[in-house]
Design a protein around this motif. Structure first.
Motif, short mmCIF file in Angstrom:
data_model
loop_
_atom_site.label_atom_id
_atom_site.label_comp_id
_atom_site.label_asym_id
_atom_site.label_seq_id
_atom_site.Cartn_x
_atom_site.Cartn_y
_atom_site.Cartn_z
N SER A 103 0.85 -1.18 0.00
CA SER A 103 0.00 0.00 0.00
C SER A 103 0.89 1.23 0.00
N GLY A 104 0.34 2.30 -0.52
CA GLY A 104 1.08 3.55 -0.57
C GLY A 104 0.28 4.67 0.06
N PHE A 105 0.93 5.78 0.28
CA PHE A 105 0.29 6.93 0.90
C PHE A 105 -0.56 7.71 -0.09
N TYR A 106 -0.10 7.80 -1.34
CA TYR A 106 -0.80 8.57 -2.37
C TYR A 106 -1.58 7.62 -3.27
N PRO A 107 -2.91 7.73 -3.33
CA PRO A 107 -3.69 6.84 -4.19
C PRO A 107 -3.50 7.14 -5.68
N TYR A 108 -3.09 8.34 -6.00
CA TYR A 108 -2.77 8.70 -7.37
C TYR A 108 -1.81 9.88 -7.35
N VAL A 109 -1.16 10.08 -8.46
CA VAL A 109 -0.29 11.24 -8.64
C VAL A 109 -0.75 11.94 -9.91
N GLU A 110 -0.94 13.25 -9.81
CA GLU A 110 -1.27 14.04 -10.99
C GLU A 110 -0.19 15.09 -11.20
N ILE A 111 0.31 15.11 -12.40
CA ILE A 111 1.34 16.08 -12.77
C ILE A 111 0.71 17.00 -13.82
N VAL A 112 0.62 18.27 -13.49
CA VAL A 112 0.03 19.27 -14.37
C VAL A 112 1.17 20.14 -14.90
N PHE A 113 1.18 20.37 -16.22
CA PHE A 113 2.27 21.12 -16.82
C PHE A 113 1.75 21.88 -18.04
N THR A 114 2.49 22.91 -18.40
CA THR A 114 2.13 23.77 -19.53
C THR A 114 3.02 23.48 -20.72
N VAL A 115 2.40 23.30 -21.86
CA VAL A 115 3.12 23.13 -23.12
C VAL A 115 3.00 24.46 -23.87
N SER A 116 4.13 25.12 -24.03
CA SER A 116 4.12 26.40 -24.75
C SER A 116 4.74 26.28 -26.14
N GLU A 117 5.62 25.30 -26.31
CA GLU A 117 6.28 25.10 -27.60
C GLU A 117 6.16 23.63 -28.00
N PRO A 118 5.04 23.26 -28.64
CA PRO A 118 4.80 21.85 -28.94
C PRO A 118 5.77 21.22 -29.95
N VAL A 119 6.62 22.01 -30.58
CA VAL A 119 7.63 21.44 -31.47
C VAL A 119 8.78 20.84 -30.66
N GLN A 120 8.88 21.20 -29.39
CA GLN A 120 9.90 20.63 -28.52
C GLN A 120 9.42 19.29 -27.98
N LYS A 121 10.35 18.49 -27.49
CA LYS A 121 10.01 17.24 -26.83
C LYS A 121 9.81 17.52 -25.34
N TYR A 122 8.77 16.94 -24.77
CA TYR A 122 8.49 17.08 -23.35
C TYR A 122 8.58 15.69 -22.71
N HIS A 123 9.50 15.53 -21.76
CA HIS A 123 9.66 14.28 -21.03
C HIS A 123 9.33 14.55 -19.58
N VAL A 124 8.33 13.84 -19.05
CA VAL A 124 7.85 14.07 -17.68
C VAL A 124 7.96 12.77 -16.90
N PRO A 125 9.11 12.52 -16.26
CA PRO A 125 9.28 11.29 -15.49
C PRO A 125 8.63 11.38 -14.11
N LEU A 126 8.34 10.21 -13.55
CA LEU A 126 7.81 10.11 -12.20
C LEU A 126 8.70 9.18 -11.40
N LEU A 127 9.32 9.73 -10.36
CA LEU A 127 10.15 8.94 -9.44
C LEU A 127 9.27 8.67 -8.22
N LEU A 128 9.09 7.39 -7.90
CA LEU A 128 8.03 7.01 -6.98
C LEU A 128 8.50 6.04 -5.91
N SER A 129 8.05 6.28 -4.68
CA SER A 129 8.14 5.29 -3.61
C SER A 129 6.76 5.24 -2.97
N ARG A 130 6.57 4.38 -1.99
CA ARG A 130 5.23 4.26 -1.38
C ARG A 130 4.84 5.52 -0.61
N PHE A 131 5.82 6.33 -0.21
CA PHE A 131 5.50 7.48 0.63
C PHE A 131 6.01 8.81 0.08
#
Length: 139
Positions: A103-131
């Protein structure tokens, strides 16, 4: 070395579309989930991608997917659909931990971000532990 581990290593050396031999247009938006508690990729984690509708402020669902054995989720969005705006990635961490009998402390993770230049590559990693979790804009 196990065949599974060799496949994971191969995924870090060659782009995924080179592994399959298919000419797949790479997604301009990528993610990589890493379970830093166990030191392994966050595989088979359900996620959803949304774009905020500027007219209504509602979140419009773009796609649902799951991370692969390497913790990546290729093909999230096409270059044509990737337009400027506010996006949200929703990771179902509760089911991920439950699938491992934990079991973990967070039931979900939401990452909200702004795309201003869609010709660029956007990489959004998630580093996760249970807490805890962390993210950043990668390359």
């Amino acid at each position: 070395m196990s065949a599974s581990r060799l496949q994971q290593l191969k995924g870090h050396i060659l782009p995924e579309n080179k592994l399959t031999g298919m000419a797949v247009s790479p997604s301009p938006l990528t993610t990589h989930v890493l379970n830093i508690e166990k030191g392994v990729p966050g595989s088979n984690m359900a996620l959803s991608l949304y774009r905020k509708n500027p007219s209504t402020s509602a979140w419009d669902l773009i796609t649902t997917a799951a991370t692969n054995d390497d913790g990546r989720c290729p093909g999230l969005i096409t270059k044509q659909s990737f337009t400027p705006g506010v996006y949200k990635m929703h990771f179902d961490t509760d089911q991920y931990w439950k699938s491992m009998g934990e079991s973990g402390f967070y039931p979900y993770v939401e990452i909200v971000f702004t795309v201003s230049e869609p010709v660029q590559k956007y990489h959004v990693p998630l580093l996760l532990s249970r807490f805890s979790y962390s993210t950043y804009r990668g390359s």
